[in-house]
Design a protein around this motif. Structure first.
Motif, PDB file in Angstrom:
ATOM      1  N   GLU A  48       0.819  -1.404  -0.034  1.00 28.10           N
ATOM      2  CA  GLU A  48       0.042  -0.012  -0.041  1.00 28.10           C
ATOM      3  C   GLU A  48       0.913   1.303  -0.057  1.00 28.10           C
ATOM      4  N   GLY A  49       0.502   2.028  -0.832  1.00 27.84           N
ATOM      5  CA  GLY A  49       1.313   3.339  -1.168  1.00 27.84           C
ATOM      6  C   GLY A  49       2.641   3.388  -1.862  1.00 27.84           C
ATOM      7  N   VAL A  50       2.908   2.188  -2.231  1.00 26.62           N
ATOM      8  CA  VAL A  50       4.272   2.004  -3.340  1.00 26.62           C
ATOM      9  C   VAL A  50       3.729   1.732  -4.618  1.00 26.62           C
ATOM     10  N   PRO A  91      23.928  -6.275   0.971  1.00 20.82           N
ATOM     11  CA  PRO A  91      24.211  -7.748   1.818  1.00 20.82           C
ATOM     12  C   PRO A  91      22.947  -8.649   1.451  1.00 20.82           C
ATOM     13  N   ASP A  92      23.207  -9.940   1.275  1.00 21.49           N
ATOM     14  CA  ASP A  92      22.347 -10.866   0.809  1.00 21.49           C
ATOM     15  C   ASP A  92      21.322 -11.405   2.134  1.00 21.49           C
ATOM     16  N   ASP A  93      21.654 -10.567   3.360  1.00 21.58           N
ATOM     17  CA  ASP A  93      20.701 -10.944   4.505  1.00 21.58           C
ATOM     18  C   ASP A  93      20.034  -9.509   4.651  1.00 21.58           C
ATOM     19  N   SER A  94      19.827  -8.661   3.779  1.00 18.60           N
ATOM     20  CA  SER A  94      18.954  -7.460   4.069  1.00 18.60           C
ATOM     21  C   SER A  94      17.706  -7.499   4.020  1.00 18.60           C
ATOM     22  N   ALA A  95      16.824  -6.692   4.592  1.00 13.83           N
ATOM     23  CA  ALA A  95      15.550  -6.617   4.620  1.00 13.83           C
ATOM     24  C   ALA A  95      15.008  -5.555   3.762  1.00 13.83           C
ATOM     25  N   ALA A  96      13.913  -5.715   3.171  1.00 11.83           N
ATOM     26  CA  ALA A  96      13.167  -4.469   2.512  1.00 11.83           C
ATOM     27  C   ALA A  96      11.803  -4.192   3.316  1.00 11.83           C
ATOM     28  N   VAL A  97      11.460  -2.978   3.640  1.00 14.32           N
ATOM     29  CA  VAL A  97      10.331  -2.601   4.479  1.00 14.32           C
ATOM     30  C   VAL A  97       9.640  -1.340   4.068  1.00 14.32           C
ATOM     31  N   VAL A  98       8.434  -1.443   3.720  1.00  6.84           N
ATOM     32  CA  VAL A  98       7.766  -0.295   3.305  1.00  6.84           C
ATOM     33  C   VAL A  98       7.430   0.634   4.449  1.00  6.84           C
ATOM     34  N   ALA A  99       7.829   1.877   4.450  1.00  2.00           N
ATOM     35  CA  ALA A  99       7.907   2.857   5.432  1.00  2.00           C
ATOM     36  C   ALA A  99       7.369   4.123   5.037  1.00  2.00           C
ATOM     37  N   GLY A 106       4.977  10.632   2.482  1.00  3.28           N
ATOM     38  CA  GLY A 106       4.821   9.746   1.406  1.00  3.28           C
ATOM     39  C   GLY A 106       5.427   8.293   1.917  1.00  3.28           C
ATOM     40  N   THR A 107       5.147   7.364   0.973  1.00  6.59           N
ATOM     41  CA  THR A 107       5.864   6.035   1.199  1.00  6.59           C
ATOM     42  C   THR A 107       7.042   5.907   0.388  1.00  6.59           C
ATOM     43  N   PHE A 108       7.749   5.008   1.261  1.00 11.90           N
ATOM     44  CA  PHE A 108       9.208   4.721   0.251  1.00 11.90           C
ATOM     45  C   PHE A 108       9.526   3.506   0.675  1.00 11.90           C
ATOM     46  N   VAL A 109      10.400   2.747   0.188  1.00 12.26           N
ATOM     47  CA  VAL A 109      10.816   1.246   0.536  1.00 12.26           C
ATOM     48  C   VAL A 109      12.272   1.325   1.237  1.00 12.26           C
ATOM     49  N   GLY A 131       5.434  -5.642   4.852  1.00 14.42           N
ATOM     50  CA  GLY A 131       4.680  -4.452   4.112  1.00 14.42           C
ATOM     51  C   GLY A 131       4.215  -3.305   4.919  1.00 14.42           C
ATOM     52  N   ALA A 132       3.207  -2.771   4.043  1.00 20.54           N
ATOM     53  CA  ALA A 132       2.867  -1.405   4.596  1.00 20.54           C
ATOM     54  C   ALA A 132       1.964  -1.791   6.003  1.00 20.54           C
ATOM     55  N   VAL A 133       2.151  -0.894   7.185  1.00 17.00           N
ATOM     56  CA  VAL A 133       1.130  -0.879   8.073  1.00 17.00           C
ATOM     57  C   VAL A 133       0.152   0.095   7.933  1.00 17.00           C
ATOM     58  N   SER A 134      -1.041  -0.312   8.032  1.00 17.53           N
ATOM     59  CA  SER A 134      -1.893   0.533   7.697  1.00 17.53           C
ATOM     60  C   SER A 134      -2.525   1.481   9.038  1.00 17.53           C
TER      61      SER A 134
END
Length: 148
Positions: A48-50, A91-99, A106-109, A131-134
């Protein structure tokens, strides 16, 4: 003769402003983009928002954009494709967070780097995602609690 010179100068200034505005629009829409170093993928429960063109950031610095977003009808998760700038190893143990930038922002990753010495290869899948937090869901959870 003096009127013609003034008209030419004003016309050139208007043309320069129009070209600058067009250049800005092309860059903001993601059509111009610089060299892409690698492409990464991630699956989110909620994106959501991305949208295409959303910033990808690491430590608050923009390192790329979302270049594709679709729904996987097998898993019912949002599949995002990231275009990461050249020279930014992740790094291959990184995380992707919708923030979110704030309540009205606005929203970004956000890419949260891990501690691995191995880096993601081009086209790799980031498995650790959030994912996005509503905001509405958070408010409903808070309001729905009883005093007990």
């Amino acid at each position: 003769m003096r009127e013609n010179t003034t008209e030419v100068i004003v016309g050139a200034a208007v043309l320069a402003a129009a070209l600058g505005f067009l250049w800005y629009l092309i860059g903001a829409a993601g059509f111009g983009g610089g060299p892409v170093g690698q492409e990464l993928r991630a699956n989110f429960r909620s994106a959501e928002g991305v949208s295409v063109g959303t910033d990808i950031r690491m430590a608050g610095v923009s390192i790329g954009t979302v270049s594709g977003l679709s729904l996987n009808t097998d898993t019912y998760r949002a599949e995002a494709v990231f275009a990461i700038e050249e020279g930014v190893p992740i790094p291959d143990d990184s995380a992707a967070v919708v923030a979110s930038e704030g309540l009205l922002g606005g929203t970004f990753v956000e890419i949260v780097p891990g501690g691995s010495f191995d880096m993601y290869a081009d086209g790799a899948l980031i498995e650790d995602t959030q994912g996005a937090v509503s905001l509405i869901q958070l408010l409903m959870t808070f309001v729905g609690r009883d005093g007990a």
